[in-house]
Design a protein around this motif. Structure first.
Motif, PDB file in Angstrom:
ATOM      1  N   LEU A   8       1.235  -1.277   0.114  1.00 18.04           N
ATOM      2  CA  LEU A   8      -0.284  -0.140  -0.386  1.00 18.04           C
ATOM      3  C   LEU A   8       1.064   1.362   0.095  1.00 18.04           C
ATOM      4  CD1 LEU A   8      -2.956  -0.730   2.133  1.00 18.04           C
ATOM      5  CD2 LEU A   8      -2.686  -1.177   0.041  1.00 18.04           C
ATOM      6  N   GLU A   9       2.287   1.166   0.513  1.00 15.47           N
ATOM      7  CA  GLU A   9       2.947   2.290   0.982  1.00 15.47           C
ATOM      8  C   GLU A   9       3.926   2.462   0.199  1.00 15.47           C
ATOM      9  OE1 GLU A   9       5.058   4.900   4.765  1.00 15.47           O
ATOM     10  OE2 GLU A   9       4.642   3.315   4.380  1.00 15.47           O
ATOM     11  N   ASP A  10       4.502   1.301  -0.354  1.00 15.82           N
ATOM     12  CA  ASP A  10       5.362   1.154  -0.593  1.00 15.82           C
ATOM     13  C   ASP A  10       5.082   1.245  -2.967  1.00 15.82           C
ATOM     14  OD1 ASP A  10       7.279   1.957   0.993  1.00 15.82           O
ATOM     15  OD2 ASP A  10       8.198   0.135   1.082  1.00 15.82           O
ATOM     16  N   VAL A  11       3.918   0.395  -2.988  1.00 18.34           N
ATOM     17  CA  VAL A  11       4.095  -0.260  -4.178  1.00 18.34           C
ATOM     18  C   VAL A  11       2.764   0.713  -4.814  1.00 18.34           C
ATOM     19  CG1 VAL A  11       3.126  -1.975  -6.021  1.00 18.34           C
ATOM     20  CG2 VAL A  11       5.136  -2.216  -3.755  1.00 18.34           C
ATOM     21  N   GLN A  12       1.488   0.787  -4.177  1.00 19.51           N
ATOM     22  CA  GLN A  12       0.206   1.389  -4.202  1.00 19.51           C
ATOM     23  C   GLN A  12       0.468   3.285  -4.362  1.00 19.51           C
ATOM     24  OE1 GLN A  12      -1.928   0.368  -6.910  1.00 19.51           O
ATOM     25  NE2 GLN A  12      -0.689  -1.605  -6.460  1.00 19.51           N
TER      26      GLN A  12
END
Length: 456
Positions: free
Chosen positions: A274-278
């Motif tokens: 959620l934080e690093d990819v999306q």
């Protein structure tokens, strides 16, 4: 290197306590008669927080705190001021994980020169005591109108002006003073006016951080010098909620989360995705955090997880969580969670690793939930604090009934006038509005009306 000894200590020994082994030694571990390897013996320690909240005894001047320091975690503390000082802020604070749960209150010196004892027919929108910097709105008793600025400021030398009320003309309605808002009036020809005479219609507009409570219809002055409403609308302050969250649930058509270890790995994978990819905005911008994560099998071929996005900044913005939750839902087809595992072969001499990828079949965000203080109510994801003259009643602000008053904001009840006294209208906000009345017979000696009693 063999025989190396690691010594562990917490960087702040007054706030943290070492849990586990203080020393670890690199020692040989035999696999069989011909093979061995080296590893540190014992368990890697951690630092457990055991300290107190900041000692505010000296910074909280002209008052006392009970119980006194040291201030322990999960403790509740009451702040009170010395005589001739007024407490501004919360009187009760809690110590939670090295932090106070609210800003420290202050004790401000009461200015004795700022008194309302000689105000006559005038009264303020909140009662004494007053301190330097207080700004009060001036109201007048029935039959009188303010001839001053409408607001007074308290300083060390007293009020900056006099509170003056003059007897109004028989056909002139009493002046309307609004705290945290403004009054706009027009006459029968729809021209702007500041004179409250027959046919004048007035609307109250609140500041951007307040909302109107009470009867929001226009107030019209009648030919007898009375307004057509017995209670006037007022402006209630909007406050940020104590907490705001959005719950999100995901389901998967495969088996996983059958143990605490698998659940922990899935939680870490969720955070990375959620934080690093999306790049979910509230997480990337440090305006929310993930909490209350759970993950469990729902069948032999399915599992589900749930978590909450909890807002941590810009609480006046009610769209932060809903927009981020919507972004997670919209990314359903692109969401994947990768979890790496390792398998030992012949102790740790050889490692085999594998990566499992999970893709959710559904993503379902719930409605945003905001939590308000007990003396406020929720409206449009903000908390409403009822103004003076009103009280919290079944999730809304109700005007104090005739015969009662309320001089403070955030009240949950009104105060009844002393025996033999009453108020002339709903929404009274000062004890000075309690007055003696008498019943005067009409010509037909059947119908009666209530008028203020005047000592001559």
């Amino acid at each position: 290197a063999p025989s190396t000894v690691l010594t562990f200590a917490c960087s702040n020994s007054t706030k943290y306590e070492l849990t586990g082994d203080e020393y670890l030694t690199c020692s040989p571990v035999a696999v069989d008669n011909t093979t061995s390897y080296h590893a540190y013996n014992g368990t890697t320690p951690t630092c457990k927080f055991v300290g107190d909240c900041t000692d505010v005894t000296t910074s909280f001047s002209s008052g006392s705190i009970s119980p006194s320091s040291p201030f322990r975690n999960d403790g509740n503390y009451t702040f009170s001021c010395d005589s001739d000082y007024r407490l501004d802020g919360k009187s009760r604070l809690s110590c939670k994980e090295n932090n106070w749960d609210a800003s420290l209150p202050e004790c401000n010196a009461v200015i004795s020169k700022c008194s309302t004892d000689d105000w006559g027919k005038a009264y303020a929108n909140f009662t004494s005591p007053y301190v330097a910097g207080d700004v009060v709105a001036v109201y007048c008793s029935s039959g009188y109108t303010s001839s001053g600025t409408g607001t007074l400021i308290c300083s060390a030398s007293g009020w900056d002006a006099s509170a003056t009320c003059t007897q109004k003309d028989s056909n002139q309605c009493s002046s309307i003073r609004v705290t945290s808002g403004s009054v706009t009036c027009t006459d029968s020809a729809r021209a702007a006016t500041t004179t409250y005479t027959d046919g004048v219609s007035c609307k109250i507009t609140c500041d951007s951080d307040h909302i109107t409570v009470g009867d929001t219809n226009a107030i019209v002055c009648g030919s007898t010098g009375t307004w057509n409403q017995t209670d006037y609308p007022s402006c209630a302050a909007l406050q940020v909620p104590d907490k705001r969250t959005v719950s999100v649930t995901m389901t998967f058509a495969t088996s996983y989360c059958s143990s605490a270890s698998e659940s922990s790995k899935m939680e870490a994978a969720l955070s990375v995705t959620l934080e690093d990819v999306q790049k979910i905005s509230c997480l990337v911008n440090d305006k929310c955090e993930i909490e209350d994560f759970t993950c469990a099998k729902s069948s032999d071929s399915a599992f589900s997880l749930s978590f909450k996005l909890s807002q941590t900044a810009d609480m006046t913005d009610i769209t932060i969580l809903t927009e981020s939750a919507a972004a997670i839902e919209a990314a359903l087809e692109d969401l994947t969670f990768s979890i790496s595992t390792s398998k030992k072969k012949r102790a740790i001499i050889s490692l085999r690793s594998a990566t499992f990828t999970f893709a959710p079949t559904t993503v379902t965000p719930a409605e945003q939930v905001s939590t308000c203080a007990s003396n406020t109510y929720l409206k449009d994801n903000l908390c409403v604090e009822c103004p003076e003259g009103y009280y919290l009643n079944s999730g809304a602000c109700s005007a104090c009934a005739i015969g009662s008053y309320n001089p403070s904001t955030g009240a949950t009840s009104c105060t009844t006038c002393d025996s033999g006294l009453t108020t002339l209208a709903k929404g009274s906000n000062a004890v000075t509005q309690c007055t003696t009345t008498c019943t005067v017979p009409q010509v037909d000696n059947v119908n009666t009306t209530t008028l203020p009693w005047v000592v001559r």
